[in-house]
Design a protein around this motif. Structure first.
Motif, mmCIF file in Angstrom:
data_model
loop_
_atom_site.group_PDB
_atom_site.id
_atom_site.type_symbol
_atom_site.label_atom_id
_atom_site.label_comp_id
_atom_site.label_asym_id
_atom_site.label_seq_id
_atom_site.Cartn_x
_atom_site.Cartn_y
_atom_site.Cartn_z
ATOM 1 N N PRO A 70 2.581 7.246 5.413
ATOM 2 C CA PRO A 70 2.041 5.918 5.113
ATOM 3 C C PRO A 70 1.199 5.904 3.833
ATOM 4 O O PRO A 70 1.292 4.967 3.035
ATOM 5 C CB PRO A 70 1.189 5.582 6.340
ATOM 6 C CG PRO A 70 1.820 6.374 7.444
ATOM 7 C CD PRO A 70 2.273 7.661 6.789
ATOM 8 N N ALA A 71 0.403 6.942 3.612
ATOM 9 C CA ALA A 71 -0.407 7.010 2.389
ATOM 10 C C ALA A 71 0.487 7.155 1.159
ATOM 11 O O ALA A 71 0.248 6.516 0.133
ATOM 12 C CB ALA A 71 -1.395 8.169 2.474
ATOM 13 N N LEU A 72 1.520 7.988 1.272
ATOM 14 C CA LEU A 72 2.455 8.161 0.164
ATOM 15 C C LEU A 72 3.184 6.856 -0.149
ATOM 16 O O LEU A 72 3.310 6.465 -1.315
ATOM 17 C CB LEU A 72 3.467 9.257 0.501
ATOM 18 C CG LEU A 72 4.565 9.503 -0.520
ATOM 19 C CD1 LEU A 72 3.968 10.023 -1.823
ATOM 20 C CD2 LEU A 72 5.586 10.482 0.025
ATOM 21 N N LEU A 73 3.628 6.169 0.887
ATOM 22 C CA LEU A 73 4.313 4.885 0.703
ATOM 23 C C LEU A 73 3.391 3.876 0.017
ATOM 24 O O LEU A 73 3.793 3.197 -0.925
ATOM 25 C CB LEU A 73 4.792 4.359 2.048
ATOM 26 C CG LEU A 73 5.488 3.005 2.048
ATOM 27 C CD1 LEU A 73 6.758 3.051 1.213
ATOM 28 C CD2 LEU A 73 5.799 2.579 3.481
ATOM 29 N N ALA A 74 2.158 3.789 0.483
ATOM 30 C CA ALA A 74 1.197 2.858 -0.120
ATOM 31 C C ALA A 74 0.951 3.206 -1.585
ATOM 32 O O ALA A 74 0.876 2.309 -2.443
ATOM 33 C CB ALA A 74 -0.116 2.888 0.661
ATOM 34 N N LEU A 75 0.838 4.484 -1.895
ATOM 35 C CA LEU A 75 0.617 4.916 -3.271
ATOM 36 C C LEU A 75 1.792 4.539 -4.168
ATOM 37 O O LEU A 75 1.604 4.008 -5.264
ATOM 38 C CB LEU A 75 0.368 6.422 -3.305
ATOM 39 C CG LEU A 75 0.064 7.021 -4.671
ATOM 40 C CD1 LEU A 75 -1.242 6.468 -5.203
ATOM 41 C CD2 LEU A 75 0.006 8.529 -4.578
ATOM 42 N N VAL A 76 3.009 4.797 -3.699
ATOM 43 C CA VAL A 76 4.202 4.473 -4.497
ATOM 44 C C VAL A 76 4.315 2.971 -4.723
ATOM 45 O O VAL A 76 4.606 2.513 -5.830
ATOM 46 C CB VAL A 76 5.473 5.047 -3.842
ATOM 47 C CG1 VAL A 76 6.731 4.523 -4.516
ATOM 48 C CG2 VAL A 76 5.445 6.562 -3.874
#
Length: 130
Positions: free
Chosen positions: A104-110
């Motif tokens: 979820p953090a990676l998705l939000a960052l991208v």
């Protein structure tokens, strides 16, 4: 990894693990899975929309790069959804901690970086037309 992927296709094996949970927990896990799938579909739809309807951007192939990134991200979200569903269902049945995930953090960052790229491209385009 191969065993995890096998579990995606054989939910009966999950029922052999641990004890039967309260069905409400399994249904909540399924709703979360469906929410992840909706997110993946939205990213894919956004990628297609950018590829088809966004006018060319000031940087060569930026539009295509954003579209392909969103399409790939949508596919990754869909794969993550089923993996997360299986791992969470297994943890529920075993009464263990839910599996941690950085996804979820990676998705939000991208998504945030993509938004910044689009903002910069829009400002460059506006500056070039003024």
């Amino acid at each position: 990894m191969r065993e995890r992927i096998r579990q995606w296709w054989n939910p009966d094996r999950l029922q052999e693990v641990g004890t039967r949970p309260d069905y409400r927990f399994s249904l909540a896990n399924e709703r979360t899975f469906l929410a992840w799938l909706r997110t993946g579909l939205a990213l894919i739809a956004g990628g297609l929309a950018i590829a088809q309807f966004l006018p060319p951007l000031p940087l060569t192939h930026l539009r295509e790069a954003i579209a392909v990134t969103l399409l790939l991200l949508g596919g990754a979200v869909a794969l993550h959804a089923v993996d997360r569903w299986v791992r969470t269902e297994r943890a529920i049945r075993l009464g263990t901690e839910l599996p941690p995930s950085r996804f979820p953090a990676l998705l939000a960052l991208v998504v945030a970086v993509g938004a910044l790229v689009l903002i910069a491209a829009t400002l460059l385009r506006l500056g070039g037309n003024g």
